[in-house]
Design a protein around this motif. Sequence first.
Motif, mmCIF file in Angstrom:
data_model
loop_
_atom_site.group_PDB
_atom_site.id
_atom_site.type_symbol
_atom_site.label_atom_id
_atom_site.label_comp_id
_atom_site.label_asym_id
_atom_site.label_seq_id
_atom_site.Cartn_x
_atom_site.Cartn_y
_atom_site.Cartn_z
ATOM 1 N N ALA A 40 17.751 83.210 117.806
ATOM 2 C CA ALA A 40 18.488 84.436 117.390
ATOM 3 C C ALA A 40 18.366 85.856 118.149
ATOM 4 O O ALA A 40 19.107 86.605 117.761
ATOM 5 C CB ALA A 40 17.678 84.301 115.918
ATOM 6 N N LEU A 41 17.443 85.791 119.065
ATOM 7 C CA LEU A 41 17.042 87.289 119.607
ATOM 8 C C LEU A 41 17.673 87.028 121.141
ATOM 9 O O LEU A 41 17.232 85.991 121.559
ATOM 10 C CB LEU A 41 15.559 87.592 119.705
ATOM 11 C CG LEU A 41 14.843 87.635 118.260
ATOM 12 C CD1 LEU A 41 13.461 87.921 118.323
ATOM 13 C CD2 LEU A 41 15.682 88.757 117.398
ATOM 14 N N ASP A 42 18.276 88.126 121.458
ATOM 15 C CA ASP A 42 18.423 88.069 123.134
ATOM 16 C C ASP A 42 17.240 88.148 123.699
ATOM 17 O O ASP A 42 16.041 88.589 123.284
ATOM 18 C CB ASP A 42 19.388 89.069 123.400
ATOM 19 C CG ASP A 42 19.210 90.607 123.176
ATOM 20 O OD1 ASP A 42 17.800 91.003 123.087
ATOM 21 O OD2 ASP A 42 19.900 91.270 122.759
ATOM 22 N N ARG A 95 13.414 93.022 113.067
ATOM 23 C CA ARG A 95 14.748 93.565 112.215
ATOM 24 C C ARG A 95 16.077 92.979 112.813
ATOM 25 O O ARG A 95 16.714 92.676 112.182
ATOM 26 C CB ARG A 95 14.656 95.110 112.247
ATOM 27 C CG ARG A 95 13.403 95.847 111.570
ATOM 28 C CD ARG A 95 13.446 95.537 110.080
ATOM 29 N NE ARG A 95 14.708 96.446 109.655
ATOM 30 C CZ ARG A 95 15.058 96.480 108.210
ATOM 31 N NH1 ARG A 95 14.394 95.564 107.456
ATOM 32 N NH2 ARG A 95 15.972 97.005 108.061
ATOM 33 N N PRO A 96 16.101 92.585 114.189
ATOM 34 C CA PRO A 96 17.446 92.138 114.449
ATOM 35 C C PRO A 96 17.563 90.898 114.188
ATOM 36 O O PRO A 96 18.702 90.155 114.294
ATOM 37 C CB PRO A 96 17.361 92.051 116.229
ATOM 38 C CG PRO A 96 16.306 93.157 116.563
ATOM 39 C CD PRO A 96 15.141 93.075 115.481
ATOM 40 N N LEU A 97 16.585 89.836 113.406
ATOM 41 C CA LEU A 97 17.041 88.814 112.940
ATOM 42 C C LEU A 97 18.324 88.775 111.870
ATOM 43 O O LEU A 97 18.324 89.670 111.409
ATOM 44 C CB LEU A 97 15.859 88.146 112.434
ATOM 45 C CG LEU A 97 14.585 87.611 113.533
ATOM 46 C CD1 LEU A 97 13.362 87.251 112.444
ATOM 47 C CD2 LEU A 97 15.021 86.506 114.129
ATOM 48 N N PRO A 98 18.817 87.759 111.658
ATOM 49 C CA PRO A 98 19.863 87.613 110.737
ATOM 50 C C PRO A 98 19.268 88.028 109.314
ATOM 51 O O PRO A 98 18.041 87.477 109.165
ATOM 52 C CB PRO A 98 20.643 86.266 111.033
ATOM 53 C CG PRO A 98 20.494 85.696 112.461
ATOM 54 C CD PRO A 98 18.883 86.537 112.765
ATOM 55 N N PHE A 99 20.005 88.631 108.435
ATOM 56 C CA PHE A 99 19.551 88.824 107.288
ATOM 57 C C PHE A 99 18.830 87.431 106.355
ATOM 58 O O PHE A 99 18.097 87.678 105.682
ATOM 59 C CB PHE A 99 20.641 89.413 106.364
ATOM 60 C CG PHE A 99 20.869 90.668 106.677
ATOM 61 C CD1 PHE A 99 19.987 92.005 106.648
ATOM 62 C CD2 PHE A 99 22.193 91.277 107.411
ATOM 63 C CE1 PHE A 99 20.191 93.069 107.009
ATOM 64 C CE2 PHE A 99 22.390 92.507 107.740
ATOM 65 C CZ PHE A 99 21.526 93.333 107.553
#
Length: 229
Positions: free
Chosen positions: A27-29, A66-70
């Motif tokens: 999920a993260l770049d 926090r950048p993870l999908p909700f």
Amino acid sequence: MNEEGRGPSAEPLLALIGEHRESIRAALDDEQHALLLTRLTALAEAPPDDTMAVRRALQGVRLALRPLPFEHPVRVMVDGARLVAAPPGPAAVTEALALLSLMAAQAPDPDPDPDPAPAGPDPLLLEPALSAAEATSRCGGAPPSELIRLPDPPNGDRYPRFQFPAGGGTPHEVVLEVNRLLLADIDPRGAASWWLGANTWLGGTPVSLLGLLPDHELVGAAVALVEGE
């Protein structure tokens, strides 16, 4: 639950990260994942008997997630910040060290795109902002480190405009207070994303509620992120 009805300690969050480390990596770049590893390293290297150092390092881990999908289970735990967690203890440092070794060993994507599509414009840099010169003028000198400063190599540093009153003047005090909690000096993108993103605690985006809600409610939402899950 911990005693006195307080929320879970740091260890359940770290255990959940370990359980979902593969989906977190997907999920993260690369930059976001590297930041998470850096924050886990800081937690693993924090003196176990220094509660404030461990708490601050754990705060960095939360913000890096926090950048993870909700809907991601780890993001759900991070966002569920209505209960204040007990102060993290030495076990959090030990857990972080073990977790770091697992995540750092993750192999890169097996089939990277040899000709990836060009990245679109950075949405944070599309937000209204002041230039470095304008921010300096508003502040009457060098902008304080608490202000969100977004590097924009072609155009120079940008200071999101919401941090300043619309009619002119120095930065909002509540923005500076919240930015201190969100470690805006070392993670300006994470702080900007908090202000501009949906917040279930507040029922809207914090930036849209600036000046409408009492300052203490905005600060409380930031504290809830920092101290509980």
